[in-house]
Design an enzyme around this catalytic site. Structure first.
Site, PDB file in Angstrom:
ATOM      1  N   LYS A 173      -7.669   5.400 -19.434  1.00 22.67           N
ATOM      2  CA  LYS A 173      -8.067   5.790 -20.788  1.00 22.67           C
ATOM      3  C   LYS A 173      -6.914   5.610 -21.775  1.00 22.67           C
ATOM      4  O   LYS A 173      -6.452   4.510 -21.955  1.00 22.67           O
ATOM      5  CB  LYS A 173      -8.600   7.225 -20.766  1.00 22.67           C
TER       6      LYS A 173
ATOM      7  N   TYR B   5     -15.277  16.122 -16.059  1.00 19.90           N
ATOM      8  CA  TYR B   5     -15.735  14.739 -15.967  1.00 19.90           C
ATOM      9  C   TYR B   5     -16.783  14.652 -14.851  1.00 19.90           C
ATOM     10  O   TYR B   5     -16.614  15.264 -13.785  1.00 19.90           O
ATOM     11  CB  TYR B   5     -14.522  13.864 -15.646  1.00 19.90           C
TER      12      TYR B   5
ATOM     13  N   ARG C  46       0.834  -1.213   0.000  1.00 19.04           N
ATOM     14  CA  ARG C  46       0.000   0.000   0.000  1.00 19.04           C
ATOM     15  C   ARG C  46       0.863   1.254   0.000  1.00 19.04           C
ATOM     16  O   ARG C  46       0.449   2.316  -0.462  1.00 19.04           O
ATOM     17  CB  ARG C  46      -0.969   0.010   1.207  1.00 19.04           C
TER      18      ARG C  46
END
Ligand SMILES: *Cc1c(COP(=O)(O)O)cnc(C)c1O
Length: 393
Positions: A205, A108, A55
């Site tokens: 993307k 967005y 993490r």
């Protein structure tokens, strides 16, 4: 005798090799073993380099973040588990109680929600502005404005924000300019060179490019990125090794994918414009786009792979077009190798009142296309027959 009492549990050693792998290994390990407490002390105190717990960092995230930071000209970068977590990490890491946050009004959808609903819930004052109106942006600034969040090319209207002018404004007024560079990629624009302080990406993307990972990236100078990285670790916004590994693979072909997709987009925009039943086509590389001159100045030869067109007619024609398309899916993402369409009125912008949608120019007949890397004739054939079919209902 004792050497027969081995365990198969976690007793493997790294195979010795004088050669090294050409491809980055996938480091699935959650945890790293240290020789003793002093060794780990040295890692935590920065005197030695090492990983401790996934993490807090792992090789696959580090390899990818380093590449993306280099592409963006950022001093340092960090991977996060999604584009939204990248935006969140920036806000969580860089805002102080009482700060005012400004954002573009065509961001967005989830970023808009974050700024307009979640930040106010946490006690931050926020406001949305039209980034095409620099006077309005300056007027919306307050003495306590800490940060302006913008995207270069708005979704889905493809309006272009003048990042250089916003960078000058940021320098003059002393706020942080945060640019979401997802639609444009560092191949078209490097916001940090134009006065932005932080660059963020939905790596999901174009950068990864194959719709098989969900990832985000934040790049900035060390003193700004430090608190962002701390927040990625503390709020648990870390990226998975496998996603980073896949994205690194996708990134190998970014340049050729982007070049091909843009060439396709330019040609397809011209093709769709010639079809009967089309009200208008929007592509920032076209001379009739409202921000063409700005797009040319800012993005040069890279106006992107996104285009929009508007059918004469409404929902029935759109449904007929979607059903008629053979190879091009109606799927709400972008930047994939495959061309996809989306329909803002029923997906990304369905939450807006019809009048608010109309004000943005988003009618029922409005279609967004994320152009991929297919051969152009396949795209023209499919769009040609589907647009014809939409006219016949
Ligand atoms: C998709 C997208 C996001 C969110 O990214 P996720 O990876 O889906 O969380 C943020 N900004 C822009 C411009 C996007 O297109």
């Amino acid at each position: 005798m004792s050497n027969t009492r081995r365990s198969v549990v976690r007793r493997s050693v790294e195979p010795h090799s004088v050669t090294t792998p050409l491809v980055s290994p996938l480091y699935a390990s959650v945890v790293y073993r240290a020789a003793d407490a002093d060794t780990l002390d040295a890692v935590y105190e920065g005197r030695d380099k090492g990983f401790a717990y996934a993490r807090e960092g792992h090789p696959n995230a580090e390899i990818l973040a380093e590449k993306l930071a280099w592409l963006e000209g950022a001093q340092r970068g960090v991977m996060t588990c999604s584009g939204m977590s990248a935006v969140s990490a920036v806000l969580l890491g860089l805002l102080e109680a009482g700060d005012h946050v400004l954002a573009g009004n065509q961001l967005y959808g989830r970023s808009l929600r974050l700024v307009s609903q979640e930040l106010p819930r946490l006690g931050f004052a926020t406001a949305m502005v039209d980034l095409c109106d620099l006077v309005a942006v300056e007027r919306a600034l307050r003495p306590d404005t800490r940060l302006l969040l913008v995207e270069v090319v708005a979704n889905p209207t493809l309006r272009v924000a003048d990042i250089a002018a916003l960078g000058e404004l940021a320098a003059r007024h002393g706020f942080l300019l945060v640019v979401d560079n997802t639609f444009t990629t560092p191949l078209a624009l490097r916001p940090l060179e134009l006065g932005a302080h932080v660059v963020v990406h939905s790596v999901t993307k174009l950068l990864a490019g194959h719709s098989d990972v969900t990832l985000g990236f934040v790049g900035a100078a060390e003193e700004l990125l430090g608190p962002v990285v701390e927040n990625v670790m503390t709020f648990g916004l870390n990226a998975s090794p496998f996603d980073c590994w896949l994205a690194e693979r996708g990134l190998n072909t970014l340049e050729v994918r982007f070049e091909r997709a843009q060439a396709n987009a330019r040609a397809l925009a011209a093709f769709i414009k010639r079809q009967p039943g089309i009200r208008r086509v929007l592509y920032p590389g076209d001379t009739d786009h409202p921000d063409h001159a700005l797009a040319q100045r800012l993005l040069g030869a890279n106006p992107g792979n996104m285009l929009c067109f508007e059918l004469e007619g409404g929902r029935p024609e759109v449904n007929a077009l979607m059903r008629a398309l053979r190879d091009i899916p109606y799927a709400p993402t972008l930047g994939d190798v495959c061309t996809m369409i989306s329909h803002p009125a029923s997906s990304s912008h369905r939450g807006l009142a019809p009048e608010a949608r109309a004000a943005l120019g988003i009618s029922e007949g409005f279609i967004r296309v994320s152009v991929g890397i297919e051969t152009l004739d396949v795209l023209e054939e499919d769009f040609g027959q589907a647009i014809a079919a939409s006219r016949d209902g």
